[in-house]
Enzyme design. Structure first.
Site, PDB file in Angstrom:
ATOM      1  N   CYS A   1       0.844  -1.194   0.000  1.00  0.00           N
ATOM      2  CA  CYS A   1       0.000   0.000   0.000  1.00  0.00           C
ATOM      3  C   CYS A   1       0.884   1.250   0.000  1.00  0.00           C
ATOM      4  O   CYS A   1       1.362   1.667   1.062  1.00  0.00           O
ATOM      5  CB  CYS A   1      -0.931   0.013   1.212  1.00  0.00           C
ATOM      6  SG  CYS A   1      -1.983   1.486   1.280  1.00  0.00           S
TER       7      CYS A   1
ATOM      8  N   CYS B   1      -0.375   4.109   2.322  1.00  0.00           N
ATOM      9  CA  CYS B   1      -0.218   3.905   3.765  1.00  0.00           C
ATOM     10  C   CYS B   1       1.237   4.018   4.202  1.00  0.00           C
ATOM     11  O   CYS B   1       1.558   4.687   5.183  1.00  0.00           O
ATOM     12  CB  CYS B   1      -0.739   2.521   4.159  1.00  0.00           C
ATOM     13  SG  CYS B   1      -2.465   2.217   3.762  1.00  0.00           S
ATOM     14  N   ASP B   2       2.115   3.330   3.471  1.00  0.00           N
ATOM     15  CA  ASP B   2       3.479   3.144   3.948  1.00  0.00           C
ATOM     16  C   ASP B   2       4.506   4.023   3.254  1.00  0.00           C
ATOM     17  O   ASP B   2       5.662   4.097   3.688  1.00  0.00           O
ATOM     18  CB  ASP B   2       3.873   1.671   3.785  1.00  0.00           C
ATOM     19  CG  ASP B   2       2.918   0.748   4.539  1.00  0.00           C
ATOM     20  OD1 ASP B   2       2.365   1.195   5.561  1.00  0.00           O
ATOM     21  OD2 ASP B   2       2.715  -0.395   4.104  1.00  0.00           O
TER      22      ASP B   2
END
Length: 519
Positions: free
Chosen positions: A339, A342-343
């Site tokens: 992701c 997200c990361d």
């Protein structure tokens, strides 16, 4: 800090506060502390039920929330904007006595938890998965005086992130020890703390009366099938590990007809709300394990519970495909990620690779290019598969390189984190190395159908459920829809349409098939 529209919305929400609360700010002389204090002052000025006091939290800046005169148990280490602004609003309301919409039995279970539970959740403000976890733990902290929770913005507390080697979010610690990583729902968290919850739930589920139609899966296909079934006035159930499915991992959605832009979690919440309007019996935190045909269709869950239904619609969706190369599993969440939204922030100023040259891969490369030092796209085929407009954008960026005709062979690391990868040049056969801090895998989808292997259902060579024009499978009374099936295009709107088709096909089957209870 808040624009006029956001301020107006927040003022309307704060009217739901029923009892006085305190906001405390722990800060220092940094600009971020001043920014957080300004946000707290703005919020406190919107309601006469909110008092602003000085805080004494260990991390700075931190905003803490509590009922008036109580020790705070909900903390935001960082500035809760972006995706976490909703978490802040909910924490204010729930601390002020506004009731949660969660299952009352689950809320009572939280109040009765015994022990001391001090949670810390590392997040990034661009992570669309993190708020689910933050909001669940904040709610638990407001309900039980033995529970506390601190949201920690990893971008502001990079020393902690480095010390704990956090490369993926959300990442949750309990009493200083790792507790969980990735999206977790409130029932899932409570179930991990309450050791007897799973056994009680299994017994409860096994006692349920047979359904007329049971939907397996909570994504767009499953939601559409449930709505179409319930509107027929029949007893309808939906069982899933989580509501929303893969949509929860999708950030921007721009091709959902009639809605020019939305985000995955927002769409998933709307789907769930719509399904609940029809009284569908929704069962989450459960995974299907096997299916058999008897007088009813019998669905056995991984927990051991068994559900029965006259007809079943399988809508178990798909998940990100993995590389299946040495090192991938070892370094998952330690540099191997799936992701980028997200990361990505955890790789600021570092070199990363994106594996995959389709739309998702090139979109990831474009997004990451604004955060990291350099992005290398590695594509197996000799040409990219992404839309031309995305290719042009990626090729225009100075810190994006694209390598085609390259087969990823290994993820490299030092035992604790990713240090690089190797790939084979498919033209020359040479093995080459890239020195990297992160690898984002974007190579398509694999259907969630492993649990059906060995059953009487016919699957395609790629593991997809074979269906006909009405969504019927090879097993009588069992229909299927969405990304787990042989429908040729994996799109949200197509999954919804196939869910409706499968439900209508199943209903047609029901009206032509005797009810076992009436035979």
């Amino acid at each position: 800090m808040l624009d006029a529209q956001l301020k107006q919305q927040l003022e309307s929400y704060l009217q739901y506060i029923q009892q006085p609360i305190e906001i405390s700010v722990s800060g220092n002389d940094t600009p971020k502390s001043a920014e957080l204090l300004a946000l707290a002052e703005e919020i406190a000025g919107m309601s006469n039920k909110i008092a602003l006091v000085a805080g004494h939290a260990e991390r700075q800046p931190t905003l803490s929330i509590s009922q008036l005169g109580q020790t705070p148990r909900v903390h935001f280490a960082g500035i809760p904007m972006g995706h976490e602004f909703t978490s802040l609003v909910l924490a204010l309301l729930q601390s002020g006595g506004h009731p949660s919409k969660a299952d009352p039995a689950l809320l009572e279970q939280i109040r009765n938890l015994k022990g001391e539970f001090h949670f810390e959740t590392y997040i990034s403000l661009s992570c669309q998965n993190c708020p689910d976890v933050v909001q669940a733990l904040n709610l638990m902290a407001t309900l039980n005086p033995n529970i506390s929770h601190t949201m920690i913005d990893g971008a502001l507390f990079q020393d902690e992130v480095a010390e704990r080697q956090i490369m993926a979010v959300p990442n949750v610690y309990l009493n200083g020890e790792p507790f969980g990583q990735g999206r977790m729902t409130l029932p899932e968290i409570v179930g991990k703390l309450d050791s007897g919850a799973a056994e009680r739930k299994t017994a409860e589920l096994s006692q349920k009366a047979p359904y007329d139609m049971l939907i397996v899966g909570g994504g767009p296909a499953g939601a559409a099938a449930a709505i179409y079934a319930a509107r027929k006035g029949i007893r309808t159930g939906l069982v899933a590990e989580r509501f929303g499915g893969q949509v929860m991992d999708t950030v921007g959605i721009e091709n959902f007809i009639s809605i020019s832009y939305t985000e995955g979690p927002k769409l998933a919440a709307s789907l769930e709300q719509h399904v609940r309007q029809y009284g569908v019996d929704i069962i989450t935190e459960q995974r299907a394990a096997s299916i058999q045909r008897g007088d009813y269709v019998n669905l056995t869950l991984a927990s051991g519970a068994e559900l029965k239904s006259r007809a079943v619609v399988l809508a178990t969706g798909a998940r990100w495909r993995e590389l299946n190369v040495p090192g991938e599993a070892e370094y998952r969440t330690k540099g191997v990620a799936y992701c980028p939204h997200c990361d990505g922030p955890f790789f600021k100023g570092k070199k990363v690779a994106v594996i995959g040259g389709g739309n998702s891969g090139i979109e990831a490369a474009i997004d990451l290019a604004g955060i990291v030092e350099h992005v290398t796209v590695v594509e197996f085929a000799d040409t990219l598969r992404a839309d031309e407009v995305l290719q042009r954008k990626a090729k225009s960026l100075p810190n994006v390189d694209i390598i085609v005709n390259a087969q990823t062979t290994e993820v490299l690391g030092d035992g604790s984190k990713v240090t690089g990868m190797t790939y084979k040049d498919r033209a020359s056969g040479d093995i080459k190395r890239l020195d990297l801090a992160g690898i984002f895998v974007q190579i398509g989808l694999v259907p969630n159908t492993e649990w059906l292997k060995g059953s009487d259902l016919v699957l395609s060579r790629s593991g997809e459920i074979e269906i006909d024009a009405r969504g019927a499978t090879s097993m009588a009374g069992v229909f299927a829809a969405g990304d787990a099936t042989t429908i040729p295009f994996k799109q949200i709107i197509i999954s919804m349409g196939s869910g409706a088709t499968a439900a209508l096909g199943a209903f047609d089957y029901l009206i032509r098939t005797p009810d076992p209870q009436q035979q």
